[in-house]
Design a protein around this motif. Structure first.
Motif, PDB file in Angstrom:
ATOM      1  N   GLN A   1      45.389   9.988  33.809  1.00 50.68           N
ATOM      2  CA  GLN A   1      45.154  11.659  32.575  1.00 50.68           C
ATOM      3  C   GLN A   1      45.073  12.974  33.656  1.00 50.68           C
ATOM      4  OE1 GLN A   1      41.163   9.875  32.612  1.00 50.68           O
ATOM      5  NE2 GLN A   1      41.975   8.237  31.397  1.00 50.68           N
TER       6      GLN A   1
ATOM      7  N   PHE B   1      51.998   0.590  22.186  1.00 45.73           N
ATOM      8  CA  PHE B   1      51.692   1.082  23.661  1.00 45.73           C
ATOM      9  C   PHE B   1      52.273   2.317  24.084  1.00 45.73           C
ATOM     10  CE2 PHE B   1      53.359   1.867  28.517  1.00 45.73           C
ATOM     11  CZ  PHE B   1      51.601   0.840  29.119  1.00 45.73           C
TER      12      PHE B   1
ATOM     13  N   THR C   1      49.388   4.459  23.025  1.00 44.57           N
ATOM     14  CA  THR C   1      47.258   4.122  22.796  1.00 44.57           C
ATOM     15  C   THR C   1      48.000   4.745  24.152  1.00 44.57           C
ATOM     16  OG1 THR C   1      47.760   1.567  22.293  1.00 44.57           O
ATOM     17  CG2 THR C   1      46.170   1.851  23.823  1.00 44.57           C
ATOM     18  N   ALA C   2      48.880   4.812  24.581  1.00 45.02           N
ATOM     19  CA  ALA C   2      48.853   6.211  26.191  1.00 45.02           C
ATOM     20  C   ALA C   2      48.683   7.426  25.770  1.00 45.02           C
ATOM     21  CB  ALA C   2      50.196   5.872  27.041  1.00 45.02           C
TER      22      ALA C   2
ATOM     23  N   SER D   1      45.472   8.135  24.763  1.00 45.05           N
ATOM     24  CA  SER D   1      44.048   7.829  26.349  1.00 45.05           C
ATOM     25  C   SER D   1      44.195   9.381  26.721  1.00 45.05           C
ATOM     26  CB  SER D   1      44.449   7.200  27.284  1.00 45.05           C
ATOM     27  OG  SER D   1      44.565   5.504  26.695  1.00 45.05           O
ATOM     28  N   ILE D   2      45.575   9.417  26.578  1.00 49.04           N
ATOM     29  CA  ILE D   2      45.138  11.217  27.627  1.00 49.04           C
ATOM     30  C   ILE D   2      44.995  12.293  26.990  1.00 49.04           C
ATOM     31  CG2 ILE D   2      47.359  12.515  28.724  1.00 49.04           C
ATOM     32  CD1 ILE D   2      48.607   9.983  30.188  1.00 49.04           C
TER      33      ILE D   2
ATOM     34  N   GLN E   1      58.398   7.768  28.393  1.00 51.96           N
ATOM     35  CA  GLN E   1      56.960   8.082  28.790  1.00 51.96           C
ATOM     36  C   GLN E   1      56.545   8.895  29.477  1.00 51.96           C
ATOM     37  OE1 GLN E   1      55.006   3.926  30.013  1.00 51.96           O
ATOM     38  NE2 GLN E   1      56.941   3.110  29.820  1.00 51.96           N
TER      39      GLN E   1
ATOM     40  N   LEU F   1      54.134  11.948  27.686  1.00 54.17           N
ATOM     41  CA  LEU F   1      52.939  11.546  28.305  1.00 54.17           C
ATOM     42  C   LEU F   1      52.288  12.805  28.984  1.00 54.17           C
ATOM     43  CD1 LEU F   1      52.666   8.488  30.130  1.00 54.17           C
ATOM     44  CD2 LEU F   1      51.695   9.705  27.749  1.00 54.17           C
TER      45      LEU F   1
END
Lengths: 478, 244
Positions: B76, B97, B100-101, B104-105, B157, B161
Motif C-alpha cells: 500500500q 482480483f 480488489t487489489a 485495497s491500495i 498489475q 497499482l
C-alpha cells in the motif's frame, strides 16, 4: 482500531431477539402436545391420525449415533414444540397488519419484505418462529396456477395434494428425526407448480428461529407437475442463544415427467461462540424424488452456520433419464462440526448424478463429507460424477471424506475425485503483495475455491453467499 | 527512496544475504545481476516482507524503517514485486482480483474506491497498452496462462497499482522476443522521475530495452561490484568469473 473492527465482525452479526409475546404449547413431547398442535392448526382428522402414527412409531425408534459429530443428549421433554407470535392469532391480510416488530426484525436481517416485494421480484413466504406471517406476490403466482403458501394453509385449502404427497418421499417411519418432525411439525412452505408452467420468479422463504427453547420442526413440500420448473430459495439466520437449539426440518421434493426443481439453501444459523458454547443443531432431512422421466432435481447448499450440521439432501432417480445434482459448500470454523453430503439413488435407466462438494475447515472445526452413490441393478447406463474438495486452514481442524459407492450393473459408470489441501501460503503472499490484507486474501482464495458451487446459486443469493463465506472465516488465519 | 544498510537474511538456518548495502534514489533504475543462488530472489522477497526469513540490518523506504511492516502495508505504501513465478488462484477472476487489489491500495491511501465502470475503463486502457486481449481479464487468475501471459499480467498489475518502487524478479525469463519487448515497453512507459525500479535479471537482453542507471553484481549474499550500464555488456562477454 483494526482489531476492534475484526472482533465485532467475528461476533455473530444477527445476534438479537425481538420481544414478542409467545404463544406456546405445553412443554414436553407427549401425545397431548401432538394433539394440541393439530388442534390449534385446525387440522383434518387424517392428519392428526398421521401425526399420531408418527408419534407412536417414534417411541420405538432410537436416535441415530453413527455420525461423526457427537452432541449432548437432547432433553426432548424440556422443549416446547409449538410457539407462535401471539399477535398473529388473527392472521394479517397484508403487510400493514403485520406486527411492526416483526417487520423491524426482518429489516435488521437485511430482508425488508416491502422492499423485496418491489425491488427484487422475489416472492417471500416468511416463517417467523413457526407461523407464516406474510406471503407476497401471491396474485401473480395465482394467475399461473402456482400455489405458494404455508403448509398449514395448504392443508386447509389443498388437502388432496397434501394428502397425496406428504410423507411420500420421506415416510413417517424413516428415521428418528424425520419421524419426530412428522409428529410435531408446525409450519413450513408448500409449493405446487401446475403442468408446463415455468415459475416466473425465485420462490424464497426466510426462516428464523426466535423463541427460546423452541425446537423448530419445519415441513416443506414442493411438487413440480409435468413439464414445469421452479427455483426455490431457503435462507436462514438466527439470534444469539446460549442453550442449544434443535432444528429438525423435513423437506420433500417431487418432480414429475420432464419437470425440474432447483432448491438452494444458505444456512447461517448461530454457530455457537468461539469456545463452542451454544449454537444450533441442524439435523435436517431433505430428499427429492425424480418421479417422472427426464425430470431433474438440483440441490445447492451453502452451510456456514450451526454448531452441528448433519444433513444429506438426496435424490431418488426413479424416472428414466432423470438427473440429480448436489452442489455444496460447508464451512466450519471455531468448534463447529459438519457431517454432510448427499445420497444419489439411481433406479431408472440412463440416470445421471453429479456431486460437487467443497468443505472448508478452520479453527478447531471438523468437516466431513459423507455420500452415497447407489446404482441399482436395473438402472442401466447410469452415470455419477463426484468431486470432493477439502480446504484446511490452520493446524487444529479436520476434514474427512467418506464416500459409499455401490454399482450393481456393469453398464454404469461412477467417477470419484477427492482432494484435500491447506490454504496455500504463497497464494496469500501474492495477494498481500498486491495490497490485500489477510482477511481479504483469505476471502478471495476461499471464494475462488467455492466458485463452482457459488455460481449455481441464483443471482440474489450468490452475492449474499459470497459475503457470508468471507464473514464465516474472519479471524481464522494469521 | 530505498536505503538498505548491512542487510542480513537467513532462512532455515542458512545465511543467504550477508551484509548487503544498496541505495536507490527516486527516479533511478537499478539492475541486479549475479549467479544462481547469490540471493537475488531472497532480496526481492525480503523487500516485500515475505515471511520465513530471519533478518538483521535495516531497510528504509522513504525514510521509514520497513523491517516489521506487514506485507500489505508495504504494498500500500508503494512497493510492488513482479513475481518470478506468479501464483495461480483457481476460481478467482483476473479482473476481480485486479479490482480488489487497486481498491485495497486506494482505500489505504484514503482515496475513493473505483466503481465497476471506471475500473473497467481503466483496465481496458492498461491492457491494450500491453497488447493484452480483453478475454484474458475474465479468465481465472494465472490459471492456464502461458509463461509470457503470466509475466505480462504482472506488468499489467504494476501499471494499474502505480507503485513507487517496482521490483522485477526475473520478469524476462521465459519470455520470447516479442513478449520481452512488450514487457520492456510497459516498464518504460511507466517509468518517470517519481518512481524507481529494481530489476533482477540474468541477462543483458532486458537491459538493452530498459536502460539502468546502475548495475550491481550480487554474489554470495553481497554486492561485489557496482557500475554503470556498460558493466552489463562486459558481464555478458566475460561472465561472472572475471570479477572474482
Amino acid at each position: 482500531m483494526k482489531n476492534k473492527e475484526l472482533n465485532s465482525l467475528k461476533e455473530y452479526k444477527y445476534g438479537f431477539t425481538t420481544q414478542i409475546e409467545d404463544f406456546k404449547a405445553p412443554k414436553g413431547l407427549t401425545e397431548e402436545t401432538v394433539r394440541f398442535i393439530s388442534k390449534i392448526k385446525k387440522e383434518p382428522k387424517w392428519l392428526l391420525d398421521w401425526r399420531l402414527r408418527a408419534f407412536k412409531r417414534l417411541k420405538s425408534l432410537k436416535e441415530p449415533n453413527w455420525q461423526k459429530p457427537k452432541y449432548p443428549k437432547i432433553q426432548y421433554q424440556d422443549l416446547y414444540y409449538f410457539s407462535s407470535p401471539k399477535s398473529l392469532k388473527d392472521k394479517p391480510k397484508s403487510l400493514d397488519e403485520v406486527d411492526p416488530k416483526l417487520i423491524e426484525t426482518y429489516k435488521k436481517l437485511g430482508i425488508p419484505l416491502d422492499e423485496q416485494k418491489r425491488l427484487s421480484g422475489v416472492a417471500v413466504d416468511a416463517v417467523f418462529d413457526s407461523v407464516s406471517v406474510a406471503t407476497t406476490f401471491k396474485g401473480e403466482l395465482t394467475k399461473k396456477g402456482i400455489i405458494f403458501c404455508s403448509i398449514s394453509e395448504a392443508i386447509q385449502k389443498h388437502p388432496s395434494l397434501v394428502k397425496k404427497y406428504l410423507g411420500s418421499v420421506i415416510p413417517l417411519t424413516d428415521h428418528y428425526f424425520a419421524t419426530l418432525n412428522s409428529a410435531v411439525f408446525t409450519d413450513g412452505s408448500f409449493v405446487y407448480i401446475p403442468p408446463n408452467v415455468k415459475c416466473p420468479m425465485e420462490l424464497s422463504t426466510y426462516f428464523r428461529i426466535n423463541a427460546s427453547q423452541t425446537g423448530q420442526f419445519e415441513r416443506t413440500l414442493i411438487i413440480a407437475d409435468k413439464g414445469s420448473y421452479v427455483s426455490y430459495l431457503e435462507g436462514c439466520t438466527a439470534p444469539m442463544r446460549d442453550e442449544n437449539q434443535l432444528h429438525a426440518a423435513n423437506v420433500e421434493l417431487i418432480a414429475l415427467d420432464d419437470a425440474e426443481i432447483k432448491y438452494s439453501t444458505v444456512q447461517n444459523w448461530y454457530p455457537g461462540d468461539e469456545k463452542g458454547n451454544g449454537g444450533i443443531y441442524n439435523f435436517v432431512t431433505k430428499r427429492g424424488v425424480c418421479k417422472g422421466k427426464n425430470s431433474k432435481i438440483s440441490w445447492t447448499q451453502v452451510e456456514t452456520g450451526s454448531a452441528i450440521t448433519w444433513k444429506y439432501p438426496s435424490c431418488i432417480l426413479q424416472g428414466d433419464n432423470s438427473v440429480g445434482e448436489f452442489y455444496s459448500i460447508a464451512i466450519t470454523n471455531n468448534h463447529q462440526k459438519a457431517d454432510t453430503g448427499t445420497k444419489m439413488i439411481h433406479l431408472g435407466k440412463n440416470t445421471k448424478s453429479k456431486i460437487i462438494s467443497k468443505g472448508i475447515s478452520a479453527g478447531n472445526a471438523d468437516n466431513t463429507y459423507r455420500g452415497l452413490v447407489d446404482i441399482n441393478r436395473k438402472a442401466l447406463h447410469s452415470r455419477n460424477y463426484t468431486q470432493c474438495d477439502s480446504l484446511l486452514m490452520g493446524n487444529s481442524c479436520g476434514a474427512h471424506t467418506i464416500p459409499y459407492i455401490k454399482n450393481k450393473n456393469a453398464s454404469s459408470i461412477i467417477e470419484h475425485e477427492a482432494t484435500t489441501s491447506k490454504i496455500n501460503e504463497d497464494q496469500l503472499f501474492y495477494c498481500n503483495q498486491r495490497g490485500l490484507n489477510q482477511e481479504e486474501a483469505v476471502s478471495l482464495i476461499v471464494n475462488g475455491f467455492c466458485k463452482e458451487v457459488l455460481q449455481q446459486l441464483p443471482m440474489e443469493f450468490a452475492v449474499e453467499a459470497q459475503k457470508l463465506v468471507s464473514i464465516s472465516l474472519e479471524g481464522s488465519v494469521g | 527512496m530505498l536505503k538498505i544498510i548491512n542487510l542480513k537474511a537467513s532462512t532455515g538456518g542458512k545465511d543467504i544475504l550477508k551484509g548487503l548495502n544498496l541505495e536507490i534514489k527516486t527516479g533511478e533504475v537499478h539492475a541486479i545481476m549475479g549467479p544462481n543462488g547469490s540471493g537475488k530472489s531472497t532480496l526481492a522477497n525480503v523487500l516485500s516482507g515475505k515471511p520465513g526469513y530471519d533478518i538483521s540490518g535495516e531497510i528504509n523506504f522513504e525514510g521509514k524503517k520497513l523491517n516489521n511492516v506487514p506485507i500489505e502495508e508495504r504494498a500500500q505504501n508503494g512497493i510492488f514485486l513482479a513475481f518470478q513465478y506468479p501464483l495461480e488462484i483457481p476460481g478467482v477472476n483476473t479482473s476481480n482480483f485486479l479490482r480488489t487489489a487497486i481498491n485495497s491500495i486506494r482505500k489505504a491511501k484514503g482515496e475513493k474506491e473505483l466503481d465497476a465502470l471506471s475500473f473497467i475503463k481503466l483496465i481496458k486502457e492498461k491492457a491494450s497498452e500491453l497488447k493484452i486481449d480483453e478475454k484474458f481479464l475474465s479468465r481465472q487468475l494465472n490459471v492456464g496462462f502461458s509463461g509470457g501471459e503470466k509475466k505480462k499480467n504482472e506488468i499489467l498489475q504494476m501499471k494499474l497499482l502505480e507503485p513507487k518502487l517496482s521490483v522485477l524478479d526475473e520478469t524476462d525469463s521465459g519470455l520470447d522476443i516479442d513478449a520481452l519487448r512488450i514487457v520492456a515497453d510497459g516498464v518504460n512507459s511507466y517509468k518517470n522521475k517519481d518512481n524507481s525500479f529494481l530489476i533482477i535479471t540474468h541477462y543483458q537482453r532486458l537491459l538493452d530495452y530498459i536502460k539502468p542507471d546502475y548495475i550491481h553484481v550480487l554474489s554470495n549474499g553481497k554486492i561485489i561490484k557496482t557500475g554503470r550500464s556498460e558493466l552489463g555488456q562486459q558481464l555478458e562477454k566475460t561472465g561472472y568469473k572475471y570479477l572474482n
